[in-house]
Design an enzyme around this catalytic site. Structure first.
Site, PDB file in Angstrom:
ATOM      1  NE  ARG A   1      57.293  40.655  32.831  1.00  0.00           N
ATOM      2  CZ  ARG A   1      58.127  41.470  32.559  1.00  0.00           C
ATOM      3  NH1 ARG A   1      57.986  42.741  32.050  1.00  0.00           N
ATOM      4  NH2 ARG A   1      59.278  41.806  32.571  1.00  0.00           N
TER       5      ARG A   1
ATOM      6  CG  ASN B   1      49.155  32.560  37.469  1.00  0.00           C
ATOM      7  OD1 ASN B   1      48.952  34.407  38.060  1.00  0.00           O
ATOM      8  ND2 ASN B   1      49.525  32.123  38.440  1.00  0.00           N
ATOM      9  CB  VAL B   2      49.681  34.489  31.427  1.00  0.00           C
ATOM     10  CG1 VAL B   2      48.740  36.010  31.006  1.00  0.00           C
ATOM     11  CG2 VAL B   2      51.315  35.893  31.669  1.00  0.00           C
TER      12      VAL B   2
ATOM     13  CB  CYS C   1      43.769  36.860   7.900  1.00  0.00           C
ATOM     14  SG  CYS C   1      44.160  37.749   8.828  1.00  0.00           S
TER      15      CYS C   1
ATOM     16  CB  ALA D   1      52.208  29.014  48.017  1.00  0.00           C
TER      17      ALA D   1
ATOM     18  CG  HIS E   1      43.267  37.023  33.053  1.00  0.00           C
ATOM     19  ND1 HIS E   1      43.906  37.377  34.970  1.00  0.00           N
ATOM     20  CD2 HIS E   1      41.891  37.124  33.307  1.00  0.00           C
ATOM     21  CE1 HIS E   1      43.217  37.499  35.513  1.00  0.00           C
ATOM     22  NE2 HIS E   1      41.896  37.817  35.142  1.00  0.00           N
TER      23      HIS E   1
ATOM     24  CB  CYS F   1      47.545  36.619  10.758  1.00  0.00           C
ATOM     25  SG  CYS F   1      45.798  35.352  10.859  1.00  0.00           S
TER      26      CYS F   1
HETATM   27  P1  NAD Z   1      46.054  42.216  32.854  1.00  0.00           P
HETATM   28  O1  NAD Z   1      47.024  43.025  33.490  1.00  0.00           O
HETATM   29  O2  NAD Z   1      46.339  42.088  31.137  1.00  0.00           O
HETATM   30  O3  NAD Z   1      44.614  41.955  33.015  1.00  0.00           O
HETATM   31  C1  NAD Z   1      43.937  40.783  32.360  1.00  0.00           C
HETATM   32  C2  NAD Z   1      42.677  40.554  33.657  1.00  0.00           C
HETATM   33  O4  NAD Z   1      42.751  41.573  34.628  1.00  0.00           O
HETATM   34  C3  NAD Z   1      41.433  40.694  32.432  1.00  0.00           C
HETATM   35  O5  NAD Z   1      40.798  39.829  33.051  1.00  0.00           O
HETATM   36  C4  NAD Z   1      40.783  41.549  33.337  1.00  0.00           C
HETATM   37  O6  NAD Z   1      39.147  41.492  33.188  1.00  0.00           O
HETATM   38  C5  NAD Z   1      41.221  42.066  34.489  1.00  0.00           C
HETATM   39  N1  NAD Z   1      41.575  43.214  35.119  1.00  0.00           N
HETATM   40  C6  NAD Z   1      42.345  43.792  36.451  1.00  0.00           C
HETATM   41  N2  NAD Z   1      41.634  45.305  36.883  1.00  0.00           N
HETATM   42  C7  NAD Z   1      40.836  45.699  36.064  1.00  0.00           C
HETATM   43  C8  NAD Z   1      39.874  46.667  35.685  1.00  0.00           C
HETATM   44  N3  NAD Z   1      40.185  47.277  37.006  1.00  0.00           N
HETATM   45  N4  NAD Z   1      39.199  46.933  34.783  1.00  0.00           N
HETATM   46  C9  NAD Z   1      39.143  45.501  34.048  1.00  0.00           C
HETATM   47  N5  NAD Z   1      39.168  44.058  33.702  1.00  0.00           N
HETATM   48  C10 NAD Z   1      40.181  44.406  34.783  1.00  0.00           C
HETATM   49  O7  NAD Z   1      47.456  40.903  32.952  1.00  0.00           O
HETATM   50  P2  NAD Z   1      48.384  39.788  32.055  1.00  0.00           P
HETATM   51  O8  NAD Z   1      48.092  39.660  30.734  1.00  0.00           O
HETATM   52  O9  NAD Z   1      47.513  39.039  32.875  1.00  0.00           O
HETATM   53  O10 NAD Z   1      49.686  39.690  33.108  1.00  0.00           O
HETATM   54  C11 NAD Z   1      50.500  40.824  32.503  1.00  0.00           C
HETATM   55  C12 NAD Z   1      51.258  40.432  32.397  1.00  0.00           C
HETATM   56  O11 NAD Z   1      52.573  40.052  33.690  1.00  0.00           O
HETATM   57  C13 NAD Z   1      51.783  39.145  32.026  1.00  0.00           C
HETATM   58  O12 NAD Z   1      52.883  38.818  30.321  1.00  0.00           O
HETATM   59  C14 NAD Z   1      52.148  37.978  32.660  1.00  0.00           C
HETATM   60  O13 NAD Z   1      52.861  36.742  31.766  1.00  0.00           O
HETATM   61  C15 NAD Z   1      52.805  38.605  33.590  1.00  0.00           C
HETATM   62  N6  NAD Z   1      52.897  38.182  34.593  1.00  0.00           N
HETATM   63  C16 NAD Z   1      52.419  36.862  35.208  1.00  0.00           C
HETATM   64  C17 NAD Z   1      52.386  35.891  36.081  1.00  0.00           C
HETATM   65  C18 NAD Z   1      52.807  34.812  36.017  1.00  0.00           C
HETATM   66  O14 NAD Z   1      51.438  34.618  34.800  1.00  0.00           O
HETATM   67  N7  NAD Z   1      52.693  34.255  36.558  1.00  0.00           N
HETATM   68  C19 NAD Z   1      52.559  36.941  37.331  1.00  0.00           C
HETATM   69  C20 NAD Z   1      52.768  38.114  37.023  1.00  0.00           C
HETATM   70  C21 NAD Z   1      53.179  39.034  35.942  1.00  0.00           C
HETATM   71  N1  APR Z   2      52.773  32.153  47.953  1.00  0.00           N
HETATM   72  C1  APR Z   2      52.008  32.584  48.066  1.00  0.00           C
HETATM   73  N2  APR Z   2      51.299  33.707  48.376  1.00  0.00           N
HETATM   74  C2  APR Z   2      52.422  34.589  47.612  1.00  0.00           C
HETATM   75  C3  APR Z   2      53.397  34.987  47.557  1.00  0.00           C
HETATM   76  C4  APR Z   2      54.167  33.306  47.733  1.00  0.00           C
HETATM   77  N3  APR Z   2      55.217  32.724  48.147  1.00  0.00           N
HETATM   78  N4  APR Z   2      53.639  35.721  46.794  1.00  0.00           N
HETATM   79  C5  APR Z   2      52.717  36.737  46.699  1.00  0.00           C
HETATM   80  N5  APR Z   2      51.476  35.828  47.246  1.00  0.00           N
HETATM   81  C6  APR Z   2      50.227  36.593  47.188  1.00  0.00           C
HETATM   82  C7  APR Z   2      50.325  38.168  47.537  1.00  0.00           C
HETATM   83  O1  APR Z   2      50.266  37.564  49.148  1.00  0.00           O
HETATM   84  C8  APR Z   2      49.168  38.244  46.639  1.00  0.00           C
HETATM   85  O2  APR Z   2      47.479  38.002  47.269  1.00  0.00           O
HETATM   86  O3  APR Z   2      49.839  36.121  45.811  1.00  0.00           O
HETATM   87  C9  APR Z   2      49.287  37.839  45.709  1.00  0.00           C
HETATM   88  C10 APR Z   2      49.451  38.509  44.383  1.00  0.00           C
HETATM   89  O4  APR Z   2      48.531  39.554  44.219  1.00  0.00           O
HETATM   90  P1  APR Z   2      48.646  39.822  42.680  1.00  0.00           P
HETATM   91  O5  APR Z   2      49.732  40.165  42.894  1.00  0.00           O
HETATM   92  O6  APR Z   2      47.999  40.671  42.739  1.00  0.00           O
HETATM   93  O7  APR Z   2      48.004  38.990  41.408  1.00  0.00           O
HETATM   94  P2  APR Z   2      46.952  38.241  40.914  1.00  0.00           P
HETATM   95  O8  APR Z   2      45.950  38.133  42.537  1.00  0.00           O
HETATM   96  O9  APR Z   2      47.047  36.763  40.386  1.00  0.00           O
HETATM   97  O10 APR Z   2      46.087  39.351  40.134  1.00  0.00           O
HETATM   98  C11 APR Z   2      45.233  38.813  39.582  1.00  0.00           C
HETATM   99  O11 APR Z   2      45.488  40.871  37.894  1.00  0.00           O
HETATM  100  O12 APR Z   2      47.020  42.374  37.026  1.00  0.00           O
HETATM  101  C12 APR Z   2      45.883  41.469  36.712  1.00  0.00           C
HETATM  102  O13 APR Z   2      45.545  39.440  35.274  1.00  0.00           O
HETATM  103  C13 APR Z   2      46.185  40.474  36.129  1.00  0.00           C
HETATM  104  O14 APR Z   2      45.912  38.686  36.751  1.00  0.00           O
HETATM  105  C14 APR Z   2      46.285  39.378  37.595  1.00  0.00           C
HETATM  106  C15 APR Z   2      45.066  39.177  37.693  1.00  0.00           C
END
Ligand code: NAD
Ligand code: APR
Length: 232
Positions: A56, A89-90, A136, A216, A106, A133
């Site tokens: 990622r 987002n990360v 440590c 978006a 996150h 680390c």
């Molecule tokens: P993650 O799966 O580690 O989720 C972390 C967050 O999800 C926590 O804050 C937790 O509170 C919340 N959460 C969601 N459902 C939950 C539940 N049922 N119970 C408890 N907590 C819950 O997601 P992440 O670490 O943010 O992303 C995973 C990987 O996917 C990362 O490496 C990231 O780079 C990648 N990813 C990133 C993007 C981006 O940054 N735009 C987009 C898609 C994927």
């Molecule tokens: N423009 C606008 N919105 C979009 C686009 C786009 N091009 N493509 C996808 N989307 C919207 C989808 O309609 C959906 O509502 O982005 C959203 C993506 O939803 P998820 O995949 O659930 O992502 P997110 O809401 O960020 O997830 C929240 O869940 O797994 C954890 O920590 C992780 O931060 C993440 C959190």
């Protein structure tokens, strides 16, 4: 000038080539989140988790900010100190677009954390379970990412922002993960106008006063142009 709080999710980075989680080809359709995004998964197989985040991190480093990230940076520059970005987002695409003060709920892919002593440092391109680390010396390093079941970062700063917001905007989030999924309700109860910008209505659509649907990279710049023109 009013205070604007903007929540972004994976959808704002989708058009930069970073996948989302729950769309049709989302990450959680290809990986078991219990294996790669929970403390238990990390304890069971740290090498697998590091490999997941190494991939990622590599994706995020080659990705470029898109017009939506750039529009939010433009809004922040136009209204210094009045526009706050809270992201799930990360990736660092907001920062690379020029945004400042971004609060990562996150965690960040570019961060490394020692699970033993809490030391943080910049993540190398690839992390491995045996990495010591720098503070440590223990081999207990993990990505500085908040996993499922862990408490998100920056909440002490975010709650007051939601109460002070005149306008709350959620961009590209499915509204399925708490506490972020409750932010519109929290801000709305405190008097904010709530706007959702998304490719499709999210699970929390009923919490919003206004919803605009579309990619978006189209609807975010259009919204920023509109409010800058309206407020001069
Ligand atoms: P993650 O799966 O580690 O989720 C972390 C967050 O999800 C926590 O804050 C937790 O509170 C919340 N959460 C969601 N459902 C939950 C539940 N049922 N119970 C408890 N907590 C819950 O997601 P992440 O670490 O943010 O992303 C995973 C990987 O996917 C990362 O490496 C990231 O780079 C990648 N990813 C990133 C993007 C981006 O940054 N735009 C987009 C898609 C994927
Ligand atoms: N423009 C606008 N919105 C979009 C686009 C786009 N091009 N493509 C996808 N989307 C919207 C989808 O309609 C959906 O509502 O982005 C959203 C993506 O939803 P998820 O995949 O659930 O992502 P997110 O809401 O960020 O997830 C929240 O869940 O797994 C954890 O920590 C992780 O931060 C993440 C959190």
């Amino acid at each position: 000038m009013e205070t604007i709080v903007i929540l972004t999710g994976a959808g704002i980075s989708a058009e930069s080539g970073l996948g989302t989680f729950r769309d049709k080809d989302g990450l959680w359709t290809r990986y078991d989140l219990n294996e790669v995004a929970t403390p238990d998964g990390f304890a069971r197989n740290p090498a697998l988790v590091h490999e997941f985040y190494n991939a990622r991190r590599a994706n995020a480093r080659t990705a470029k900010p898109n017009a939506a990230h750039e529009a939010l940076a433009r809004l922040q520059r136009a209204w210094p100190g009045k526009v706050w970005i809270v992201t799930q987002n990360v990736d660092d695409l907001h920062e690379r677009a020029g945004s400042t003060g971004v609060l990562h709920l996150h965690g960040v892919l570019e961060g490394a954390l020692c699970a033993r002593c809490g030391q943080r440092w910049s993540a190398p391109a690839r992390m491995h379970p045996a990495d010591p680390c720098p503070a440590c010396g223990e081999a207990q390093t993990r990505p500085d990412i908040v996993w499922f079941g862990e408490y998100p970062y920056h909440m002490a700063e975010i709650w007051p922002l939601l109460r002070a917001a005149d306008l709350f905007v959620a961009i590209g989030s499915s509204g399925t993960v708490y506490p972020a999924a409750a932010f519109a309700q929290d801000a709305g109860r405190a008097g904010a106008h709530c706007l959702e910008l998304n490719a499709e209505a999210s699970a929390t659509a009923p919490d919003f006063d206004e919803i605009r649907l579309g990619p978006a990279t189209q609807i975010v710049p259009a919204w920023v142009d509109e409010i800058l023109a309206r407020r001069g």
